[in-house]
Design an enzyme around this catalytic site. Sequence first.
Site, PDB file in Angstrom:
ATOM      1  N   LYS A  83      -4.692  -7.243  -4.393  1.00  0.00           N
ATOM      2  CA  LYS A  83      -3.964  -6.442  -5.368  1.00  0.00           C
ATOM      3  C   LYS A  83      -3.087  -5.452  -4.609  1.00  0.00           C
ATOM      4  CE  LYS A  83      -5.595  -4.964  -9.859  1.00  0.00           C
ATOM      5  NZ  LYS A  83      -6.584  -4.085 -10.509  1.00  0.00           N
TER       6      LYS A  83
HETATM    7  C1  E4P Z   1      -6.587  -4.065 -13.922  1.00  0.00           C
HETATM    8  O1  E4P Z   1      -6.223  -4.766 -13.027  1.00  0.00           O
HETATM    9  C2  E4P Z   1      -6.341  -2.613 -13.958  1.00  0.00           C
HETATM   10  O2  E4P Z   1      -6.757  -2.018 -12.777  1.00  0.00           O
HETATM   11  C3  E4P Z   1      -7.011  -1.985 -15.133  1.00  0.00           C
HETATM   12  O3  E4P Z   1      -6.924  -2.848 -16.248  1.00  0.00           O
HETATM   13  C4  E4P Z   1      -6.507  -0.588 -15.438  1.00  0.00           C
HETATM   14  O4  E4P Z   1      -7.042  -0.153 -16.652  1.00  0.00           O
HETATM   15  P1  E4P Z   1      -7.023   1.385 -17.126  1.00  0.00           P
HETATM   16  O5  E4P Z   1      -5.627   1.730 -17.525  1.00  0.00           O
HETATM   17  O6  E4P Z   1      -7.972   1.398 -18.304  1.00  0.00           O
HETATM   18  O7  E4P Z   1      -7.516   2.186 -15.966  1.00  0.00           O
END
Ligand code: E4P
Length: 215
Positions: A83
């Site tokens: 990521k």
């Molecule tokens: C997924 O890859 C993200 O890190 C995650 O969905 C972020 O979610 P949030 O906005 O609830 O922190």
Amino acid sequence: MKFFLDTANVEEIRKALRTGLVDGITTNPSLVAKAGRSYRDVLNEICDLVNGPISAEVLSVDAADMVVEAENLAGIHPNIVIKIPMTQDGLIAANALVRQNIPVNMTLIFSPLQALICGKIGVDYVSPFIGRLDDIAHTGMDLVADILTIYENYGFDTEVIVASVRHPVHVVEAARLGAHIATLPAAVFDRLALHPLTDLGMEKFLSDAAKIPRE
Ligand code: E4P
């Protein structure tokens, strides 16, 4: 439609895996901090449990450092997807990783243009953050629709992970749009099967079943 679980909590993953609905995992630094364990320990355990893409986020901010960190993370298991945050350095790092055939999930996507350039360099996944856009009075799901149109226009293979999902309606909307994947926190995942009329129906069946004479 594929479902990823958005968590670094191994117990949540074990529980959700029993449904047969979990196709992969996404983690991020905030989720790992919440789990209170080292990133590597958590990833090793998740890799033992899950047969599917497991996103692990780099913590570096400089492109060259991101690439080194990504190469180390990718060495943990073949299912690891790196990521990378959608910054200028992130873009350069992602391009280098794509050329090395290391799978990349570009995260913190908030605009169609960001997704367009990610598709153009050929990353495997983009993660538009729907809930965070809704939080600032934008319609997050419009971004998903735009990205899917753009990717269709140019025949990009990049898959769209609908991220920052806050409630089950987000899942329905993502499915209506034909998004490839939704990554769900356990609180949303656990509600997929629920309906109050199902519960009422069960109550009635069980109370009537108690009236059936025993043989
Ligand atoms: C997924 O890859 C993200 O890190 C995650 O969905 C972020 O979610 P949030 O906005 O609830 O922190």
